[in-house]
Design a protein around this motif. Structure first.
Motif, PDB file in Angstrom:
ATOM      1  N   HIS A   9      -5.823   3.081   0.167  1.00  0.00           N
ATOM      2  CA  HIS A   9      -4.966   3.246   1.348  1.00  0.00           C
ATOM      3  C   HIS A   9      -5.008   4.690   1.841  1.00  0.00           C
ATOM      4  O   HIS A   9      -4.977   4.937   3.049  1.00  0.00           O
ATOM      5  CB  HIS A   9      -3.538   2.790   1.041  1.00  0.00           C
ATOM      6  N   TYR A  57       0.027  -2.246   9.201  1.00  0.00           N
ATOM      7  CA  TYR A  57      -0.182  -0.948   9.842  1.00  0.00           C
ATOM      8  C   TYR A  57      -0.051  -1.153  11.340  1.00  0.00           C
ATOM      9  O   TYR A  57      -0.348  -2.246  11.852  1.00  0.00           O
ATOM     10  CB  TYR A  57      -1.595  -0.427   9.562  1.00  0.00           C
ATOM     11  N   THR A  72      -6.319   5.802   5.622  1.00  0.00           N
ATOM     12  CA  THR A  72      -5.596   6.660   6.551  1.00  0.00           C
ATOM     13  C   THR A  72      -6.532   7.700   7.159  1.00  0.00           C
ATOM     14  O   THR A  72      -6.515   7.948   8.366  1.00  0.00           O
ATOM     15  CB  THR A  72      -4.455   7.384   5.802  1.00  0.00           C
ATOM     16  N   THR A  94      -9.383  -1.887   6.545  1.00  0.00           N
ATOM     17  CA  THR A  94      -8.053  -1.934   5.937  1.00  0.00           C
ATOM     18  C   THR A  94      -8.130  -2.533   4.535  1.00  0.00           C
ATOM     19  O   THR A  94      -8.691  -3.614   4.358  1.00  0.00           O
ATOM     20  CB  THR A  94      -7.103  -2.795   6.797  1.00  0.00           C
TER      21      THR A  94
END
Lengths: 418, 120
Positions: free
Chosen positions: B30, B80, B34, B97
């Motif tokens: 994760h 998200y 980002t 993702t």
């Protein structure tokens, strides 16, 4: 017409790499002999060149090639009868109840996917490790023997002999052409995964020569790992292996500087790491870490911790040491201990790490392992003990054959003198 | 730029059996995601991870029941919200993702005139 020829050439150029393993694996079952199957598969590719130019590229080139190769194998069997083939491969029938018979028909849907059998046969533990890699490259990846020889920097006749010897052993020792039963799967799978890992490692750090990375070998290994993930869904260690290879390969652009010199992890430009590949690698790593993690999944977790540290100074060393502890529990080996010691040096300082490395340097299993001397040299250097450090760098140099690595060690040695 | 929600649907059972090491690698993923969004020219506007559906409570016509609104093996576990150029861009982000135990759904956020600062 030229457009068609161009399309045929393109389809055929593309087909070998993508379809070869499928075509060959399905043909071995009919031919009962690896050499015969290889010849039939090659002939099918030649046939394709003519037929496709006449009637166009079929919708599914792989299926066409498989049917053609199997037909050729059946023809040969009819002609040769049993005279020349005293030792046909032990081909176990597929588990499916309705085997369509040995005769390949037009319904190419019925061709079973035998790639796993081929992989497990090539990577059988009864074959020597070097032969497993060579056979896998040649038979599963469809790499021609001269190219296999070049990849491992051995003379072509040597490689040809190695492959022939391995094929003979498969026939004479009666290594069966089948996927292992559930009970033996863990051990057999480990042999397959180790072979793919060794192939990747040979590309990641070429054992000899001036070039450090051989991307072609790494790509082959990645292809194989991806195929294995598709063919063996749910096998954690397969995910782990693919995750590991992706996370290592993601750093490929930064391991050498513009002049081809080795760049340590510490100094690599993290912005140039392949982010997509890191994400793909982490996805497989997470899947590999489900349940009791195996050695590849744990190595992948370590590679992932490095790949996502924003900077070398921000590396979570205690976590990496912990992962090495888990790795040591499933794979107790002095090489893992050495890597753990290198992580301890960053977590707790060079002094406690040196104590471990000194002990490992006396381990007979690491006598010819250059990295034990390189790590020791680095620790001594950081402890400001230049004379002993120089000794260790020299010991590492004596054992290192890769040009880029030698150059690095020599530079470190020169720096000590100043 | 348009807003898209990336809904992460995954098998909860797989989360229940995760090892601590697996968790950490997922956290790594994760974090890397980002970074990847920014590098792709997108903007991460928000995002949250949700407690498992065993903690969910549903309300239908005022009637309160225990459990998620829709029972399924692959449950919504997090989301998200990203700003992307177009759907292709959003899908590019969606593909990256982390969702090892399932997949994601990419949904455009309804462009409401009342909402301010949409960048249009």
């Amino acid at each position: 017409m030229t457009a068609t020829l161009g399309a045929v050439a393109e389809a055929l150029a593309d087909a070998p790499r993508r379809e070869w393993a499928f075509v060959l694996a399905a043909t071995v079952r009919v031919a009962g002999d690896l050499d015969v199957a290889e010849e039939c598969a090659q002939e099918a590719y030649v046939d394709a060149l003519q037929v496709w130019a006449r009637s166009g590229v079929p919708d599914r080139p792989g299926a066409w090639l498989t049917t053609a190769a199997r037909c050729r194998a059946v023809d040969r069997l009819r002609r040769e009868t049993t005279l020349q083939r005293k030792l046909p491969l032990l081909v176990e029938p597929v588990e499916a109840p309705s085997e369509p018979g040995e005769e390949p028909d037009d319904d190419t849907e019925a061709v079973p996917d035998d790639r796993l059998r081929l992989v497990f046969t090539c990577c059988h533990p009864a074959l020597e490790p070097a032969a497993r890699i060579a056979l896998t490259l040649r038979l599963v990846c469809g790499v021609a023997t001269p190219d296999v020889a070049r990849a491992f920097l051995v003379p072509e006749p040597t490689m040809a002999a190695r492959i022939t010897r391995a094929k003979k052993k498969i026939a004479q020792a009666r290594i069966p052409y089948r996927t292992p039963a559930a009970a033996e799967l863990p051990e057999r799978l480990d042999s397959v995964l180790s072979t793919v890992h060794l192939l990747f490692s040979a590309g990641h750090t070429a054992p000899t020569g001036e070039v450090l990375v051989r991307d072609d070998l790494c790509e082959r290994a990645l292809d194989l790992a991806r195929t294995l993930v598709r063919l063996l869904p749910g096998e954690r260690e397969v995910y782990g292996l693919l995750g590991l290879l992706l996370l290592m390969h993601a750093r490929r652009a930064t391991r050498l500087d513009a002049r081809g010199r080795l760049v340590l992890l510490e100094h690599q430009d993290r912005h140039r790491w392949d982010e997509r590949m890191i994400l793909e690698g982490l996805r497989h790593t997470v899947l590999g870490l489900q349940g009791r993690p195996g050695r590849f999944a744990l190595q992948a977790a370590i590679a992932g911790a490095h790949a996502t540290a924003p900077a070398f100074d921000l590396t979570d060393w205690p976590r990496i040491v912990h992962l090495y502890d888990l790795l040591l529990a499933v794979e107790p080996s002095p090489v893992v201990e050495l890597n753990r010691a290198a992580a301890v040096a960053f977590a707790d300082g060079p002094a406690p790490a040196l104590a471990v490395v000194e002990r490992l340097a006396d381990d007979p299993r690491l006598r010819a392992y250059p990295y034990v001397h390189a790590v020791r040299a680095d620790l001594l250097r950081r402890l400001d003990r230049p004379v002993e450090a120089a000794q260790s760098y020299r010991a590492a140099l004596d054992l290192t054959a890769n040009g880029a690595e030698r150059d690095f060690l020599q530079r470190r040695l020169d720096e000590l003198a100043h | 730029m348009s807003k898209y929600m990336i809904l992460i649907h995954e098998r909860e059972a797989d989360y229940a059996t995760m090892t601590p090491e697996g968790w950490q690698s997922l956290v790594d993923a994760h974090g890397a995601f980002t970074k990847a969004v920014a590098d792709l020219g997108g903007t991460l506007v928000g995002g949250e991870a949700l407690q498992p559906t065993t903690t969910a409570t549903s309300i239908r016509s005022g009637e309160v029941t225990d459990g998620p609104f829709v029972e399924s093996k692959e449950a919504l576990g997090g989301f998200y919200i990203v700003e992307a150029r177009d759907l292709d861009h959003a899908l590019e982000i969606g593909k990256l993702t982390p969702a090892p135990f399932g997949g994601v759904e990419v949904r455009p956020v309804l462009d409401s005139p009342a909402a301010s600062g949409s960048g249009r």
